[in-house]
Each structure stands twice: as structure tokens, then as C-alpha cells.
Design a protein around this motif. Structure first.
Motif, PDB file in Angstrom:
ATOM      1  N   GLY A  96     -55.376  36.238 -12.605  1.00 24.66           N
ATOM      2  CA  GLY A  96     -55.077  35.540 -13.854  1.00 24.66           C
ATOM      3  C   GLY A  96     -56.378  35.102 -14.507  1.00 24.66           C
ATOM      4  O   GLY A  96     -57.181  34.417 -13.880  1.00 24.66           O
ATOM      5  N   LEU A  97     -56.600  35.524 -15.733  1.00 23.25           N
ATOM      6  CA  LEU A  97     -57.831  35.187 -16.445  1.00 23.25           C
ATOM      7  C   LEU A  97     -57.525  34.190 -17.561  1.00 23.25           C
ATOM      8  O   LEU A  97     -56.424  34.187 -18.109  1.00 23.25           O
ATOM      9  CB  LEU A  97     -58.464  36.450 -17.031  1.00 23.25           C
ATOM     10  N   VAL A 101     -60.488  36.105 -22.249  1.00 20.43           N
ATOM     11  CA  VAL A 101     -61.288  36.825 -21.263  1.00 20.43           C
ATOM     12  C   VAL A 101     -60.548  38.131 -21.038  1.00 20.43           C
ATOM     13  O   VAL A 101     -59.370  38.128 -20.661  1.00 20.43           O
ATOM     14  CB  VAL A 101     -61.459  36.030 -19.957  1.00 20.43           C
ATOM     15  N   PHE A 102     -61.214  39.237 -21.297  1.00 22.33           N
ATOM     16  CA  PHE A 102     -60.550  40.530 -21.334  1.00 22.33           C
ATOM     17  C   PHE A 102     -60.850  41.352 -20.090  1.00 22.33           C
ATOM     18  O   PHE A 102     -61.999  41.487 -19.689  1.00 22.33           O
ATOM     19  CB  PHE A 102     -60.992  41.308 -22.584  1.00 22.33           C
ATOM     20  N   VAL A 113     -54.895  50.935  -7.705  1.00 17.55           N
ATOM     21  CA  VAL A 113     -56.094  50.189  -7.314  1.00 17.55           C
ATOM     22  C   VAL A 113     -56.114  48.771  -7.884  1.00 17.55           C
ATOM     23  O   VAL A 113     -57.015  48.005  -7.585  1.00 17.55           O
ATOM     24  CB  VAL A 113     -57.400  50.929  -7.724  1.00 17.55           C
ATOM     25  N   LEU A 114     -55.120  48.411  -8.679  1.00 11.07           N
ATOM     26  CA  LEU A 114     -55.085  47.071  -9.260  1.00 11.07           C
ATOM     27  C   LEU A 114     -54.801  46.032  -8.191  1.00 11.07           C
ATOM     28  O   LEU A 114     -54.016  46.248  -7.271  1.00 11.07           O
ATOM     29  CB  LEU A 114     -54.017  46.995 -10.355  1.00 11.07           C
ATOM     30  N   ASN A 115     -55.432  44.861  -8.326  1.00 11.20           N
ATOM     31  CA  ASN A 115     -55.239  43.783  -7.357  1.00 11.20           C
ATOM     32  C   ASN A 115     -53.815  43.247  -7.369  1.00 11.20           C
ATOM     33  O   ASN A 115     -53.314  42.765  -6.370  1.00 11.20           O
ATOM     34  CB  ASN A 115     -56.193  42.619  -7.645  1.00 11.20           C
ATOM     35  N   ASP A 116     -53.159  43.297  -8.520  1.00 12.81           N
ATOM     36  CA  ASP A 116     -51.825  42.706  -8.631  1.00 12.81           C
ATOM     37  C   ASP A 116     -50.731  43.775  -8.647  1.00 12.81           C
ATOM     38  O   ASP A 116     -49.676  43.573  -9.217  1.00 12.81           O
ATOM     39  CB  ASP A 116     -51.725  41.823  -9.867  1.00 12.81           C
ATOM     40  N   LYS A 117     -50.970  44.898  -7.994  1.00 12.51           N
ATOM     41  CA  LYS A 117     -49.970  45.962  -7.980  1.00 12.51           C
ATOM     42  C   LYS A 117     -48.719  45.489  -7.218  1.00 12.51           C
ATOM     43  O   LYS A 117     -48.791  44.624  -6.346  1.00 12.51           O
ATOM     44  CB  LYS A 117     -50.528  47.221  -7.356  1.00 12.51           C
ATOM     45  N   VAL A 118     -47.599  46.046  -7.567  1.00 14.78           N
ATOM     46  CA  VAL A 118     -46.333  45.700  -6.916  1.00 14.78           C
ATOM     47  C   VAL A 118     -46.198  46.547  -5.657  1.00 14.78           C
ATOM     48  O   VAL A 118     -46.322  47.765  -5.698  1.00 14.78           O
ATOM     49  CB  VAL A 118     -45.157  45.952  -7.880  1.00 14.78           C
TER      50      VAL A 118
END
Length: 120
Positions: A96-97, A101-102, A113-118
Motif C-alpha cells: 500500500g503506497l 506515489v506511483f 511476480v507481484l507482492n500482493d498476488k492472489v
């Protein structure tokens, strides 16, 4: 991507808080590029320049400041110059940014590879 992207750093004769020194430039792909014909057929570039020029300043959300854009329907060449938005460190990807902040877009097809993948 659908175009050549370039980061451009400029200096002004008279600096101003209203002028960004780090700019983002988008140009067409070479005519022999495998997706260039699709970009032309879909007529993407002209509307993108028009949207950035006329509509993005009216949106109720943060958009990059438009500096210059031009499109030739005869040659299909175009240029779009806007403020370059600073991106968050890649180590923060998926977290969460805070507002404005983009996070950089992930590579296409690399959602895994996303940290918040399901997790399945």
C-alpha cells in the motif's frame, strides 16, 4: 509497448516551480516493428495526444502535466511530451503506497511476480 519511450532532463533559461525538469517523451515505433501497423490501424496516437492536451487537465485525479504533442495523420508520426512521474522503488511493489506515489506497471503477463498476488 505501443511506442518508444524516452526520459528527458532539461534545464530552463529561467527556472520556475511550474516547469518540470524531468520529462517523458513518447514517439512512434519504427514502421517495421511488428506492432506498429496495429497502432496505425487502431488510430491510437492521435486520440492519445488529444486526450492529454484537452481532457487530462479536467480530470478529478492526478495526471502528468502535458507540455507538447503533435500527430500527423498523413505520416502517422507523433510526439507526446509530458511531466515524468516519479515511480516508487520496485522493492515497494504491491505494498500500500501513500497518495500520489506511483507504482511502475508490471511487465505484461508477469502478474505472478507481484507482492500482493492472489494465492490459489
Amino acid at each position: 509497448g505501443a511506442g518508444v519511450k524516452v526520459s528527458l532532463v532539461v534545464e530552463y533559461a529561467t527556472p520556475s516551480e511550474d516547469l518540470h525538469t524531468e520529462l517523458f517523451v513518447k514517439l512512434p515505433l519504427p514502421m517495421n516493428h511488428r506492432t506498429r501497423k496495429a497502432c496505425i490501424d487502431l488510430a491510437q496516437e492521435g486520440p492519445e495526444v488529444m486526450f492529454n492536451r484537452f481532457f487530462s487537465p479536467c480530470l478529478p485525479l492526478r495526471t502528468p502535466k502535458y507540455y507538447f504533442g503533435d500527430f500527423s495523420s498523413k505520416s502517422t508520426n507523433f510526439i507526446l511530451i509530458s511531466e515524468q512521474l516519479p515511480l516508487a522503488d520496485r522493492k515497494l511493489r504491491g505494498q500500500g503506497l501513500p497518495p500520489f506515489v506511483f507504482e511502475a506497471a508490471p511487465l505484461k503477463g508477469m502478474d505472478v511476480v507481484l507482492n500482493d498476488k492472489v494465492e490459489k
